[in-house]
Design a protein around this motif. Structure first.
Motif, short mmCIF file in Angstrom:
data_model
loop_
_atom_site.label_atom_id
_atom_site.label_comp_id
_atom_site.label_asym_id
_atom_site.label_seq_id
_atom_site.Cartn_x
_atom_site.Cartn_y
_atom_site.Cartn_z
N CYS A 1 -18.77 5.79 28.40
CA CYS A 1 -18.27 6.78 27.45
C CYS A 1 -19.17 6.96 26.24
O CYS A 1 -18.92 7.84 25.41
CB CYS A 1 -16.86 6.40 26.99
SG CYS A 1 -15.57 6.72 28.21
N ASN A 2 -20.21 6.14 26.10
CA ASN A 2 -21.17 6.28 25.01
C ASN A 2 -20.49 6.32 23.64
O ASN A 2 -20.69 7.23 22.85
CB ASN A 2 -22.03 7.54 25.20
CG ASN A 2 -23.02 7.39 26.35
OD1 ASN A 2 -23.79 6.45 26.40
ND2 ASN A 2 -22.98 8.33 27.28
N ILE A 3 -19.64 5.31 23.40
CA ILE A 3 -18.96 5.19 22.11
C ILE A 3 -19.96 4.67 21.08
O ILE A 3 -20.56 3.61 21.26
CB ILE A 3 -17.76 4.22 22.21
CG1 ILE A 3 -16.84 4.62 23.37
CG2 ILE A 3 -17.00 4.18 20.89
CD1 ILE A 3 -16.28 6.00 23.28
N VAL A 4 -20.16 5.42 20.00
CA VAL A 4 -21.20 5.09 19.03
C VAL A 4 -20.69 5.33 17.61
O VAL A 4 -19.60 5.88 17.41
CB VAL A 4 -22.48 5.94 19.25
CG1 VAL A 4 -23.09 5.68 20.62
CG2 VAL A 4 -22.17 7.43 19.08
N PHE A 5 -21.51 4.93 16.65
CA PHE A 5 -21.30 5.32 15.25
C PHE A 5 -22.67 5.68 14.70
O PHE A 5 -23.52 4.83 14.47
CB PHE A 5 -20.68 4.18 14.43
CG PHE A 5 -20.37 4.57 13.01
CD1 PHE A 5 -19.13 5.09 12.68
CD2 PHE A 5 -21.32 4.44 12.01
CE1 PHE A 5 -18.83 5.47 11.37
CE2 PHE A 5 -21.04 4.82 10.70
CZ PHE A 5 -19.79 5.33 10.38
N VAL A 6 -22.90 6.98 14.54
CA VAL A 6 -24.18 7.48 14.04
C VAL A 6 -23.89 8.31 12.80
O VAL A 6 -23.12 9.27 12.85
CB VAL A 6 -24.90 8.35 15.10
CG1 VAL A 6 -26.22 8.87 14.55
CG2 VAL A 6 -25.11 7.56 16.38
N SER A 7 -24.50 7.95 11.68
CA SER A 7 -24.20 8.62 10.43
C SER A 7 -25.49 8.98 9.68
O SER A 7 -26.60 8.72 10.15
CB SER A 7 -23.33 7.72 9.55
OG SER A 7 -23.99 6.50 9.26
N GLY A 8 -25.34 9.60 8.52
CA GLY A 8 -26.46 9.89 7.64
C GLY A 8 -27.48 10.85 8.23
O GLY A 8 -27.14 11.80 8.94
N GLU A 9 -28.74 10.60 7.93
CA GLU A 9 -29.83 11.48 8.36
C GLU A 9 -29.93 11.54 9.88
O GLU A 9 -30.22 12.60 10.44
CB GLU A 9 -31.16 11.00 7.76
CG GLU A 9 -31.24 11.07 6.25
CD GLU A 9 -31.31 12.49 5.74
OE1 GLU A 9 -31.60 13.40 6.55
OE2 GLU A 9 -31.05 12.70 4.54
N GLU A 10 -29.71 10.42 10.54
CA GLU A 10 -29.78 10.41 12.00
C GLU A 10 -28.70 11.31 12.60
O GLU A 10 -28.95 12.04 13.57
CB GLU A 10 -29.63 8.98 12.53
CG GLU A 10 -29.79 8.90 14.05
CD GLU A 10 -29.62 7.50 14.60
OE1 GLU A 10 -29.66 7.34 15.84
OE2 GLU A 10 -29.43 6.56 13.80
#
Length: 340
Positions: free
Chosen positions: A298-307
Motif C-alpha cells: 500500500c506504500n504507506i508513507v509520510f512525506v512532507s516539506g520540500e520533498e
C-alpha cells in the motif's frame, strides 16, 4: 450564501471523483458507515483536534495514533466510506484535518478560496497489475495486450495512460465500473490481465494462486521520472490536508499531530501484523488477515516539506495535462503546500 455555493460546488465534484481508487476501494459508499472514535488519551487540558479518514489505504497509517494512549492532543477520529461527507465536513469546519486522495485535495483547494493546505503525502501508488499466467515480465510485455481496469475518467486512467505513453506501449484498456466487478470477472477466468488497487489486488491473490502480481505502477512511475522534466515527482495518491484557519490558530497542536501521525506511519510499517489487527479493529478494512497481506503493497508513507511539494507538483502536472478538471481546473499555488 457564498459558503453554501462553494460547498455545493464541492459536492458536485464528488460524482467525478467517486471512481478514483481510494474513494471506493474496499468501501460500500454507505453514508451510514461512518464511525466516530474518541482517542483513549482524552484530557480537558489538551487541544481538541478532529480528524477524518476514508476507509482503505489512506486510513491505514493512522491506526497507531488512533490506538495511542499518550498523545499531545485530544483527538476525535472519523472513519468513513462516504467521501462527500468527509469533504463537506472539511469545508464546513466540522473536521480540522482529513486524509484525501491527492487530486481531490487539489480540487477542494481550488473550489474553496484556497481554504485548505496539504501537509504530507501519506500514500503513494496502490495500483498493481495482475496476470493469470506468466507472459508479462516487464512493462514492454504489455505491447498489444488488453488490460482490464477501473477508474475511467479519474486518476487510475491518467496514471496508466501516462506510464504506457512514456514506455511507447500500445495496449488496449477496457474499463469496468467497480473494483468488485473486475475482481469477480478476473476470478471467473474472463479476464487475463487486470489493474487493481490495494486492498482489492491482495483480495484477488488470496483467492486464486494461479494469479500473480506482475507490475507495481509506483515502481513503473518512478522509472519514467529519471528521463523527463518531472524528475523527483512521485505517484502520490493520498495526502493529509487541513483547514488553514485551524493551522493558523493552533500551530503547536497541528505540529504535534504531524509528529504523532508520522510516528503512527512508522509503527504501521514496522509492525505489520499488529497494525493489521488495528486496521480491522478501527474499520479501515474488514479483515486483519487481508490487511496484513495488503499493507506492504500500500506504500504507506509520510512525506512532507520540500520533498512533498516537489513530488506533488510533478504529479499534478500529469493530471492537469490529462484533464484539468481532475484537480479542480488549475494547478495549486505555492500557498497550498504547508512547509515549516
Amino acid at each position: 450564501m457564498k459558503k453554501t455555493k462553494y460547498i455545493f460546488s464541492i459536492l458536485l465534484l464528488i460524482t467525478f471523483f467517486l471512481t478514483a481508487c481510494f474513494n471506493n476501494a474496499n468501501n460500500s459508499n454507505d453514508p451510514s458507515n461512518t464511525v466516530t472514535l474518541t482517542n483513549p488519551a482524552t484530557s480537558v487540558d489538551k487541544p481538541q483536534v478532529s480528524v477524518a479518514f476514508l476507509k482503505g489505504p489512506t486510513g491505514i497509517g493512522a491506526v497507531g495514533l488512533m490506538n495511542s494512549t499518550d498523545t499531545s492532543n485530544d483527538y476525535t477520529f472519523e472513519v468513513s466510506s462516504a467521501p462527500d461527507e468527509v469533504m463537506a465536513e472539511l469545508i464546513n469546519g466540522g473536521v480540522a484535518i482529513a486524509a484525501l486522495p491527492t487530486n481531490v485535495a487539489a480540487a477542494v483547494y481550488n473550489k474553496s478560496e484556497q481554504e485548505v493546505s496539504v501537509a504530507a503525502i501519506n500514500t503513494l501508488g496502490v495500483l498493481h497489475l495482475l496476470e493469470r499466467g506468466d507472459s508479462i515480465q516487464s512493462i514492454a510485455d504489455l505491447e498489444g495486450k488488453t488490460i482490464y481496469a477501473t477508474g475511467q475518467g479519474s486518476t487510475p486512467e491518467y496514471v496508466l495512460n501516462y506510464i504506457l505513453q512514456k514506455n511507447n506501449i500500445h495496449a488496449t484498456v477496457e474499463y469496468m465500473t467497480e473494483h468488485a466487478e473486475l475482481a469477480a470477472a478476473f476470478l471467473a477466468g474472463n479476464v487475463d490481465i487486470a489493474l487493481l488497487p490495494e486492498p482489492n489486488a491482495t483480495a484477488v491473490l488470496l483467492k486464486d494462486d494461479t494469479i500473480r502480481r506482475v507490475l507495481d505502477l509506483t515502481e513503473e512511475w518512478n522509472k519514467t521520472q529519471k528521463t523527463n522534466s518531472l524528475k523527483d515527482s512521485q505517484l502520490a495518491m493520498g495526502c493529509i490536508v487541513a483547514r488553514k484557519d485551524f493551522i493558523e490558530n493552533n500551530p503547536e497542536a497541528f505540529e504535534n499531530f504531524l509528529k504523532e501521525y508520522q510516528d503512527s506511519v512508522n509503527y504501521v510499517n514496522n509492525n505489520i501484523k499488529e497494525a493489521a489487527a488495528l486496521v480491522e479493529q478501527y474499520g479501515i478494512m474488514d479483515s486483519a488477515a487481508a490487511a496484513e497481506k495488503a499493507i506492504p503493497n500500500c506504500n504507506i508513507v509520510f512525506v512532507s516539506g520540500e520533498e512533498m511539494e516537489q513530488a506533488l507538483t510533478g504529479f499534478y502536472h500529469v493530471l492537469f495535462e490529462a484533464n484539468p478538471k481532475s484537480i479542480g481546473g488549475a494547478l495549486p499555488n505555492e500557498d497550498f503546500y504547508y512547509k515549516k
